[in-house]
Design a protein around this motif. Structure first.
Motif: not given
Ligand code: LRH
Ligand code: MN
Length: 432
Positions: A164-179
């Motif tokens: 969930i932390e990875c997703i939060e960091i990704g959301r702030a960086l503009g990513s749209r997927a999580h592997t």
């Protein structure tokens, strides 16, 4: 921030002048050859210019094996230097504007600062990657016996929180997927209860799934073995597909080419996942034996071509919701990682363009009338067409290098980085 050496557009244009003449000659010759079969070379250049593949942040540093890692000079020591190297690859090959990050290896102090730094290099962020296959110094509970499938709910929760932390960091960086790739499994018969372990996986992934923003995708990455050597919970595409269906419409299957037993028909797995509407993306690489993470197209270029045959067939057939994410996932143990990533990105574009060269109407007729030999010959005609001039022309028209490796070597980039980045013993930038 001290001034860092970078390859300037002017230098690239200068180097291109050296090969402009021969590329034009070869290009015109190929154009005439393709015209004979009513193929307009300009459509293929456009396809090559449009192709995109993400670079793994962990791929720009030298990789290793359990036996040893032989770091090169000028290794990137932090996420900013990794992005600098990704920016250099993008500058020369023009097909790699996205970077896939791995947490905690790339955990930023400031997502705003990192996002701006990347944007200045023309880069953005592709799928995030979690890591519950290693224990971090500050970590409370160990993943020695598993993570999302561990019998201890406290350890599962720790792994869920990390994702969930990875997703939060990704959301702030503009990513749209999580592997999510986990190494969970057993080394001995009896070590794991196969069905309970999968139930625990789904229970954990459900919580991660529900932490996804609405417009995100969750990629499930299967792997048939390693680090577990007897059983692996998410071991093949079948269990990955089942889990994607169970989790919901935002869950998809990610195909890492090295995660299959030797001689498995991966192009057929790709066709199945396309047909089932759950092909999320790829980790491209190549291998001869295990998960060797070698350069894409270096060992089995025909297999890579056959995989792109399935992808281009779906693209041209306008298969609904067909939108796979293309990423490289390699470990560069004996080459300059930037050269390997540039070569690999170009080999993907090559397979993509060759797949566009297939006479699909003829192939379909030959399949319908069961003429296997001429069906294979139709594929081979495309595969044996040297599309190098198209790849070079596409790079040049996109502001890149006609010959990326030659331009990179002529720039002395690696030596400049060796001066700027004195090697620090013990700093690992990713795998091992
Ligand atoms: C596992 C894997 C996975 C990554 C790791 C670096 O073998 O392919 O995709 O997280 O390599
Ligand atoms: Mn992978």
């Amino acid at each position: 921030m001290t001034k860092h050496f970078e390859i300037h557009d002017g230098f690239v244009a200068e180097q291109n002048k050296k090969s402009k003449a021969w590329i034009k000659e070869d290009f015109d010759h190929l154009a005439r050859k393709l015209e004979r079969s009513n193929v307009d070379i300009e459509n293929l250049v456009a396809a090559a210019q449009a192709f995109r593949v993400a670079v793994p942040s962990w791929g720009v540093g030298t990789g290793g094996t359990r036996f040893a890692r032989f770091p090169g000079v000028g290794e990137p020591r932090n996420i900013f230097e990794k992005l600098e190297d990704c920016g250099t690859i993008f500058k020369l090959v023009r097909s790699t504007p996205a970077v896939s990050l791995h947490i905690p290896w790339d955990r930023p102090d400031s997502t705003t600062e990192l996002r701006e730094f990347a944007a200045d290099l023309g880069l953005h962020f592709d799928a995030m990657n979690s890591n519950t296959f290693q224990d971090q110094p500050e970590q409370e509970l160990s993943y020695r016996f598993g993570s999302l499938t561990h019998p201890d709910p406290a350890i599962r929760n720790q792994a869920i929180e990390h994702n969930i932390e990875c997703i939060e960091i990704g959301r702030a960086l503009g990513s749209r997927a999580h592997t999510v790739w986990i190494g969970d499994g057993g080394n001995f018969p009896g070590q794991q209860h196969f069905r309970k372990a999968l139930d625990r996986y789904l229970e954990s992934m459900n919580q991660i799934y529900h932490a996804l923003p609405d417009d995100w995708r969750l990629f499930i990455e299967h792997k048939f073995y390693e680090p577990a050597f007897y059983s692996t919970v998410i071991n093949d595409w079948g269990v990955s597909y089942y889990c994607a269906r169970e989790l919901g419409p935002k869950a998809f299957c990610l195909v890492d080419l090295g995660h299959h037993a030797p001689n498995v028909n991966i192009e057929m797995i790709v066709a199945r996942l396309i047909q089932f509407g759950r092909l999320g993306g790829f980790h491209f690489n190549d291998s001869k034996y295990g998960d060797d993470d070698l350069d894409a197209g270096s060992i089995k270029p025909f297999q890579l071509f056959l995989i792109f045959n399935e992808l281009v067939d779906a693209e041209l057939g306008r298969v609904p919701s067909f939108d796979p994410a293309y990423m490289l996932d390699q470990s560069h143990n004996v080459t300059d990682p930037l050269e390997s990533l540039m070569m690999s990105a170009s080999e993907l574009v090559r397979a993509y363009v060759q797949a566009h060269l297939i006479n699909r109407q003829l192939l379909s007729e030959l399949q319908e009338k069961s003429d296997p030999l001429m069906a294979l010959a139709t594929l081979k005609q495309a595969f044996t067409t040297d599309v190098t001039p198209i790849l070079a022309m596409a790079r040049e028209r996109s502001g890149g290098a006609i010959d990326p490796i030659a331009t990179y070597r002529a720039s002395g980039y690696r030596n400049h980085k060796a001066e700027e980045r004195p090697s620090v013993i013990g700093v690992a930038v990713g795998i091992v």
